[in-house]
Design a protein around this motif. Structure first.
Motif, PDB file in Angstrom:
ATOM      1  N   VAL A 184     -44.916 -28.985  26.134  1.00 14.19           N
ATOM      2  CA  VAL A 184     -46.300 -28.366  25.646  1.00 14.19           C
ATOM      3  C   VAL A 184     -46.113 -27.226  25.537  1.00 14.19           C
ATOM      4  O   VAL A 184     -46.639 -26.562  24.814  1.00 14.19           O
ATOM      5  CB  VAL A 184     -47.205 -29.129  26.667  1.00 14.19           C
ATOM      6  CG1 VAL A 184     -48.654 -28.473  26.298  1.00 14.19           C
ATOM      7  CG2 VAL A 184     -47.305 -30.630  26.558  1.00 14.19           C
ATOM      8  N   ILE A 185     -45.510 -26.527  26.631  1.00 14.02           N
ATOM      9  CA  ILE A 185     -45.741 -24.816  26.352  1.00 14.02           C
ATOM     10  C   ILE A 185     -44.936 -24.640  25.478  1.00 14.02           C
ATOM     11  O   ILE A 185     -45.115 -23.485  24.513  1.00 14.02           O
ATOM     12  CB  ILE A 185     -45.030 -24.342  27.787  1.00 14.02           C
ATOM     13  CG1 ILE A 185     -45.820 -24.626  29.209  1.00 14.02           C
ATOM     14  CG2 ILE A 185     -44.672 -22.915  27.873  1.00 14.02           C
ATOM     15  CD1 ILE A 185     -45.428 -24.442  30.322  1.00 14.02           C
TER      16      ILE A 185
ATOM     17  N   ASN B 160     -44.665 -21.942  20.092  1.00 16.04           N
ATOM     18  CA  ASN B 160     -44.595 -21.723  18.923  1.00 16.04           C
ATOM     19  C   ASN B 160     -45.651 -21.531  17.906  1.00 16.04           C
ATOM     20  O   ASN B 160     -45.751 -20.689  17.133  1.00 16.04           O
ATOM     21  CB  ASN B 160     -43.710 -23.092  18.381  1.00 16.04           C
ATOM     22  CG  ASN B 160     -42.380 -23.067  19.088  1.00 16.04           C
ATOM     23  OD1 ASN B 160     -41.766 -22.181  19.424  1.00 16.04           O
ATOM     24  ND2 ASN B 160     -41.849 -24.342  19.280  1.00 16.04           N
ATOM     25  N   ASP B 161     -46.797 -22.197  18.532  1.00 15.05           N
ATOM     26  CA  ASP B 161     -48.103 -22.334  17.595  1.00 15.05           C
ATOM     27  C   ASP B 161     -48.648 -20.750  17.638  1.00 15.05           C
ATOM     28  O   ASP B 161     -49.068 -20.261  16.973  1.00 15.05           O
ATOM     29  CB  ASP B 161     -48.978 -23.091  18.103  1.00 15.05           C
ATOM     30  CG  ASP B 161     -48.611 -24.611  17.613  1.00 15.05           C
ATOM     31  OD1 ASP B 161     -47.649 -24.728  16.969  1.00 15.05           O
ATOM     32  OD2 ASP B 161     -49.166 -25.523  18.475  1.00 15.05           O
ATOM     33  N   PHE B 162     -48.509 -20.311  19.015  1.00 15.26           N
ATOM     34  CA  PHE B 162     -49.109 -18.957  19.221  1.00 15.26           C
ATOM     35  C   PHE B 162     -48.266 -17.948  18.462  1.00 15.26           C
ATOM     36  O   PHE B 162     -48.810 -17.011  18.176  1.00 15.26           O
ATOM     37  CB  PHE B 162     -48.916 -18.709  20.786  1.00 15.26           C
ATOM     38  CG  PHE B 162     -49.687 -17.284  21.161  1.00 15.26           C
ATOM     39  CD1 PHE B 162     -50.956 -17.310  21.339  1.00 15.26           C
ATOM     40  CD2 PHE B 162     -48.758 -16.352  21.661  1.00 15.26           C
ATOM     41  CE1 PHE B 162     -51.544 -16.122  21.617  1.00 15.26           C
ATOM     42  CE2 PHE B 162     -49.265 -15.151  21.940  1.00 15.26           C
ATOM     43  CZ  PHE B 162     -50.885 -14.873  21.932  1.00 15.26           C
ATOM     44  N   CYS B 163     -47.007 -17.874  18.693  1.00 16.19           N
ATOM     45  CA  CYS B 163     -46.157 -17.090  17.809  1.00 16.19           C
ATOM     46  C   CYS B 163     -46.488 -17.050  16.353  1.00 16.19           C
ATOM     47  O   CYS B 163     -46.582 -15.926  15.609  1.00 16.19           O
ATOM     48  CB  CYS B 163     -44.556 -17.442  18.113  1.00 16.19           C
ATOM     49  SG  CYS B 163     -44.035 -17.105  19.722  1.00 16.19           S
ATOM     50  N   THR B 164     -46.389 -18.465  15.684  1.00 14.23           N
ATOM     51  CA  THR B 164     -47.082 -18.427  14.354  1.00 14.23           C
ATOM     52  C   THR B 164     -48.330 -17.812  14.033  1.00 14.23           C
ATOM     53  O   THR B 164     -48.461 -17.285  13.265  1.00 14.23           O
ATOM     54  CB  THR B 164     -47.209 -19.990  14.103  1.00 14.23           C
ATOM     55  OG1 THR B 164     -45.713 -20.727  14.604  1.00 14.23           O
ATOM     56  CG2 THR B 164     -47.287 -20.198  12.458  1.00 14.23           C
TER      57      THR B 164
END
Length: 367
Positions: free
Chosen positions: A148-149, A154-158
């Motif tokens: 999950v992290i 990955n979503d946060f970086c995107t």
């Protein structure tokens, strides 16, 4: 068949048969209860060895002289738990015992033994189970949380990359817009300066175009009127010679306020500005010379009630509005004089004060 221990007839099925000598024994003679007998499996019954044969086997292997009827003789290695021994006493009755020199085996003792064994084993099992369960839960949670992290990361970086790109784009657009705004501001200042210059030039041109005009106000209207004759009559009253050649045009002009009941003004275009100035100055002298009877309609030959007639410069509409507001402000603030000369508006508080030029509304606010 008879029991080898008590020599009585075996009439029930509760009997044990030796696999070596084929001897049959009552379960009661072996001190085995019905419940114990029922708990014995078929494999155990088929491989059971009587105490006599078992004792002979032990003597053969161990070369001991232990009597069968004086000591406890163990069963074969395939007994219930590996520790139950069986023997026959001198009276011919057998007894089932727990190891050498121990109390007879009962269901209560077996239960206690099992409870003690199970208690230790269960406690050890539960401790190991808890430890393993905790480790498994930790591993599972760690694995799930890691996944999950990683996904969130990955979503946060995107998202950060997208926001960064958008911010860079917006920053570039903002810089471009700032440059455009600065350019427009500079152009606006330049255009405003040009507009002011053009307005001044237009005002000067407009003033120059009106320099030969005289505006006569409050002259009564009639359909058969002759404006040139009326103007000549006015000039004769104020002692200014006037010929037809001096008048280039004479006409009434539209009202600025259609709701006004005053007659339309008469606009006279003269041949030169000097003649206009002569008429204006002569009218002022005439009114000063006759303060009780200034220039009015009776002087021009109109019958009936006389009305005051005004002779003034031909002002632009903007200048007329400013002149009106100047008269109102002068009345409120108790200024005694308001006049127009060469298209400029002046005020003076009293005879000892100096003249103030009114250029715009800002000048009125400073009175």
């Amino acid at each position: 068949m008879n029991c080898e221990a008590c020599r009585s007839v075996i009439s029930s099925e509760s009997a044990m048969k030796c696999k070596l000598c084929s001897s049959i024994y009552h379960c009661q003679c072996l001190n085995i209860s019905k419940a114990q007998f029922s708990s014995l499996g078929s494999e155990y019954r088929a491989s059971w060895v009587c105490p006599s044969c078992h004792n002979i086997t032990r003597r053969t292997k161990s070369n001991t002289n232990t009597p069968v009827k004086q000591h406890l003789v163990p069963l074969n290695a395939g007994d219930i738990d590996g520790s139950i021994n069986m023997s026959l006493d001198n009276s011919g009755h057998g007894s089932l015992r727990m190891g050498p020199e121990t109390e007879p085996v009962t269901m209560e003792s077996i239960g206690k033994l099992l409870d003690s064994k199970l208690q230790v084993s269960f406690a050890s099992f539960m401790s190991e189970f808890r430890s393993n369960f905790q480790n498994d839960v930790k591993k599972l949670v760690r694995s799930e949380m890691t996944a999950v992290i990683d996904e969130v990361k990955n979503d946060f970086c995107t998202s950060i990359e997208f926001i960064s790109e958008e911010q860079t784009s917006l920053k570039a657009q903002l810089e471009e817009k700032c440059k455009t705004i600065k350019t427009l501001q500079s152009n606006n200042i330049s255009l405003q300066r040009d507009i002011n210059t053009l307005n001044n030039r237009i005002a000067n041109i407009d003033k120059l175009s009106r320099s030969c005009n005289v505006e006569i106000q409050a002259v009564p209207e009639s359909r058969s009127e002759n404006l040139v004759s009326i103007f000549k009559k006015l000039c004769s009253v104020i002692k200014v010679p006037m010929e037809d050649m001096h008048v280039q045009a004479c006409r009434r002009v539209a009202k600025m306020d259609n709701s006004s009941k005053r007659p339309r003004n008469i606009l006279v275009t003269l041949c030169n500005p000097r003649l206009r100035d002569t008429i204006l100055s002569s009218t002022a002298r005439y009114n000063r010379a006759q303060p009780d009877a200034p220039l009015n309609s009776s002087h021009l030959g109109f019958q009936g009630e006389s009305s005051r007639i005004y002779v003034a410069e031909h002002l632009s509409p903007e200048c007329k509005i400013l002149h009106k507001r100047t008269r109102e402000a002068a009345k409120d603030k108790q200024y005694k004089y308001v006049w127009v000369k060469y298209g400029r508006i002046y005020v003076r508080r009293d005879d000892q004060s100096g003249a103030i030029l009114i250029k715009n509304e800002l000048s009125l606010s400073k009175l």
